[in-house]
Each structure stands twice: as structure tokens, then as C-alpha cells.
Design a protein around this motif. Structure first.
Motif, mmCIF file in Angstrom:
data_model
loop_
_atom_site.group_PDB
_atom_site.id
_atom_site.type_symbol
_atom_site.label_atom_id
_atom_site.label_comp_id
_atom_site.label_asym_id
_atom_site.label_seq_id
_atom_site.Cartn_x
_atom_site.Cartn_y
_atom_site.Cartn_z
ATOM 1 N N THR A 7 0.839 -1.198 0.000
ATOM 2 C CA THR A 7 0.000 0.000 0.000
ATOM 3 C C THR A 7 0.878 1.254 0.000
ATOM 4 O OG1 THR A 7 -0.298 -0.122 2.393
ATOM 5 C CG2 THR A 7 -2.038 -1.048 1.032
ATOM 6 N N GLU A 8 2.035 1.174 0.646
ATOM 7 C CA GLU A 8 2.976 2.300 0.606
ATOM 8 C C GLU A 8 3.536 2.468 -0.806
ATOM 9 O OE1 GLU A 8 5.305 5.547 2.102
ATOM 10 O OE2 GLU A 8 3.435 4.597 2.676
ATOM 11 N N ILE A 9 3.808 1.369 -1.501
ATOM 12 C CA ILE A 9 4.264 1.446 -2.895
ATOM 13 C C ILE A 9 3.207 2.139 -3.737
ATOM 14 C CG2 ILE A 9 4.700 0.071 -4.984
ATOM 15 C CD1 ILE A 9 6.159 -1.959 -3.141
ATOM 16 N N LEU A 10 1.962 1.768 -3.539
ATOM 17 C CA LEU A 10 0.867 2.399 -4.273
ATOM 18 C C LEU A 10 0.826 3.896 -4.015
ATOM 19 C CD1 LEU A 10 -1.596 1.988 -6.100
ATOM 20 C CD2 LEU A 10 -2.929 1.569 -4.031
ATOM 21 N N ARG A 11 0.959 4.276 -2.748
ATOM 22 C CA ARG A 11 0.956 5.704 -2.407
ATOM 23 C C ARG A 11 2.138 6.421 -3.057
ATOM 24 N NH1 ARG A 11 3.202 9.433 0.527
ATOM 25 N NH2 ARG A 11 4.744 8.069 1.461
ATOM 26 N N LEU A 12 3.326 5.811 -3.009
ATOM 27 C CA LEU A 12 4.527 6.436 -3.558
ATOM 28 C C LEU A 12 4.440 6.623 -5.068
ATOM 29 C CD1 LEU A 12 7.268 4.614 -1.462
ATOM 30 C CD2 LEU A 12 6.700 7.061 -1.369
ATOM 31 N N THR A 20 12.489 3.706 -11.424
ATOM 32 C CA THR A 20 13.392 2.561 -11.226
ATOM 33 C C THR A 20 13.068 1.852 -9.922
ATOM 34 O OG1 THR A 20 15.076 3.810 -10.000
ATOM 35 C CG2 THR A 20 15.296 3.749 -12.423
ATOM 36 N N GLN A 21 13.420 0.577 -9.878
ATOM 37 C CA GLN A 21 13.244 -0.194 -8.652
ATOM 38 C C GLN A 21 14.114 0.366 -7.531
ATOM 39 O OE1 GLN A 21 13.899 -4.351 -9.474
ATOM 40 N NE2 GLN A 21 12.264 -4.423 -10.997
ATOM 41 N N GLU A 22 15.296 0.846 -7.887
ATOM 42 C CA GLU A 22 16.211 1.394 -6.883
ATOM 43 C C GLU A 22 15.611 2.629 -6.220
ATOM 44 O OE1 GLU A 22 17.089 0.558 -10.034
ATOM 45 O OE2 GLU A 22 18.303 -1.210 -9.602
ATOM 46 N N GLU A 23 14.987 3.503 -7.021
ATOM 47 C CA GLU A 23 14.366 4.697 -6.447
ATOM 48 C C GLU A 23 13.203 4.310 -5.550
ATOM 49 O OE1 GLU A 23 12.097 8.861 -7.680
ATOM 50 O OE2 GLU A 23 12.781 7.520 -9.267
ATOM 51 N N ARG A 26 14.608 2.991 -2.327
ATOM 52 C CA ARG A 26 15.135 4.088 -1.510
ATOM 53 C C ARG A 26 14.002 4.832 -0.805
ATOM 54 N NH1 ARG A 26 15.306 9.214 -2.404
ATOM 55 N NH2 ARG A 26 14.996 9.080 -4.653
ATOM 56 N N ARG A 27 12.926 5.131 -1.523
ATOM 57 C CA ARG A 27 11.795 5.846 -0.915
ATOM 58 C C ARG A 27 11.113 4.995 0.161
ATOM 59 N NH1 ARG A 27 10.471 10.781 -3.039
ATOM 60 N NH2 ARG A 27 11.286 11.237 -5.114
ATOM 61 N N ASP A 34 12.265 -1.841 5.588
ATOM 62 C CA ASP A 34 13.557 -2.474 5.357
ATOM 63 C C ASP A 34 13.418 -3.401 4.160
ATOM 64 O OD1 ASP A 34 16.201 -3.256 5.679
ATOM 65 O OD2 ASP A 34 15.679 -4.815 7.143
ATOM 66 N N VAL A 35 13.777 -2.912 2.965
ATOM 67 C CA VAL A 35 13.575 -3.675 1.730
ATOM 68 C C VAL A 35 14.862 -3.771 0.926
ATOM 69 C CG1 VAL A 35 11.138 -3.065 1.504
ATOM 70 C CG2 VAL A 35 12.861 -1.634 0.415
ATOM 71 N N THR A 36 14.908 -4.791 0.094
ATOM 72 C CA THR A 36 15.983 -4.929 -0.881
ATOM 73 C C THR A 36 15.388 -4.723 -2.261
ATOM 74 O OG1 THR A 36 15.612 -7.291 -1.177
ATOM 75 C CG2 THR A 36 17.146 -6.634 0.587
ATOM 76 N N GLN A 37 16.239 -4.592 -3.245
ATOM 77 C CA GLN A 37 15.772 -4.452 -4.620
ATOM 78 C C GLN A 37 15.005 -5.699 -5.039
ATOM 79 O OE1 GLN A 37 17.191 -6.169 -7.528
ATOM 80 N NE2 GLN A 37 15.659 -5.182 -8.816
ATOM 81 N N ALA A 38 15.406 -6.856 -4.573
ATOM 82 C CA ALA A 38 14.714 -8.101 -4.914
ATOM 83 C C ALA A 38 13.284 -8.109 -4.359
ATOM 84 C CB ALA A 38 15.490 -9.304 -4.388
#
Length: 151
Positions: A7-12, A20-23, A26-27, A34-38
Motif C-alpha cells: 500500500t505504501e508502494i501504491l501511495r509512492l 526505477t526499482q532502486e528509487e 530508496r523511498r 527495510d527492503v531490498t531491490q529483490a
């Protein structure tokens, strides 16, 4: 944790033009996840996010408007978990949520793109959804009641 992260991804992705996945990772980290790119990659695949051209002409992550049923169901479950009460005040729908859940719930409401809702403003535990009329506010309340089946 996965539902809160998604849900935070959706908001962002609704608030920022993330390409990018990296951005995105980072956000999320800046917001306490606490997340990784994977992990982000799996979430993007699970949520069926895609890239589309943003306002600045660059590609950005977005949720498909005709999202798959499993994704839609996940957001309905999130709203069911978050929303504690709904009321109408004139042409405003007042949606009460658990503490800290209003922003994520408002992002889901925005993604639903109901034509009656002109816009939403979220605080910590309250969302104001503006409609054009009192009748539309009552219509949206009825839609929510049917969607959530708990009020």
C-alpha cells in the motif's frame, strides 16, 4: 508487513514519478521499510505494476486501470482492514481509519477512480473525499458500504 509495504508502494507511485526499482526501494527505506531491490521487484510483479509515460515525458511505474481481480481484491481487503467508519458531511465523505492508515487508504481510493470523487485529503486517521454534491456523497457512501460490507 507485505500488505502495508504494497500500500505504501501504491501511495509512492501515485505521489511521485518513480521510474526505477532502486528509487522505489530508496523511498520505501526512507519511510521505514527495510527492503531490498529483490523484494521491490517481487512486489512490482505481484502488484502487476507497469511503466507508462508520466507528465514529464519519462517512464514511471503505475497501476493498470483495469487491474487484475487479485490486485483489486487485495486493495479491498486493505480498505476493510483500515476503514473503521464512514459518514457524510454535506458534499464530503468522511472516512475514518485506524491510526496511520489514512494515507494508504486514500491512495487506494484514488486508484479506484470513482467519477463521483473529485479528490481526497488524508491525515493520520481521517480522509475527506470531496464530491460535487450531497447526492454524490451519499452515492459514494453506498458504494463503500457495498464494497466493505461492514457498516
Amino acid at each position: 508487513m507485505k500488505l502495508e509495504r504494497q500500500t505504501e508502494i501504491l501511495r509512492l507511485i501515485h505521489e511521485y514519478e518513480i521510474d526505477t526499482q532502486e528509487e522505489l526501494a530508496r523511498r520505501l527505506q526512507e519511510n521505514g521499510f527495510d527492503v531490498t531491490q529483490a523484494t521491490v521487484s517481487r512486489d512490482i510483479r505481484d502488484m502487476k505494476l507497469t511503466k507508462a509515460v508520466g507528465e514529464n515525458g519519462h517512464l514511471r511505474y503505475t497501476l493498470l486501470q483495469n487491474q487484475a481481480k487479485d490486485t483489486a481484491g487485495r486493495y479491498v481487503r486493505m480498505l476493510r482492514d483500515a476503514v473503521t467508519a464512514i459518514d457524510v458531511a454535506g458534499n464530503l465523505l468522511v472516512v475514518h481509519t485506524g491510526s496511520g492508515m489514512a494515507m494508504a487508504a486514500a491512495a487506494v481510493i484514488d486508484e479506484m477512480s470513482w467519477e463521483e470523487i473529485v479528490g481526497c485529503i488524508a491525515g493520520d486517521n481521517t480522509i475527506f473525499c470531496a464530491t460535487r454534491s450531497v447526492d454524490e456523497a451519499m452515492c459514494v457512501k453506498d458504494k463503500f458500504q457495498k464494497l466493505l460490507e461492514k457498516f
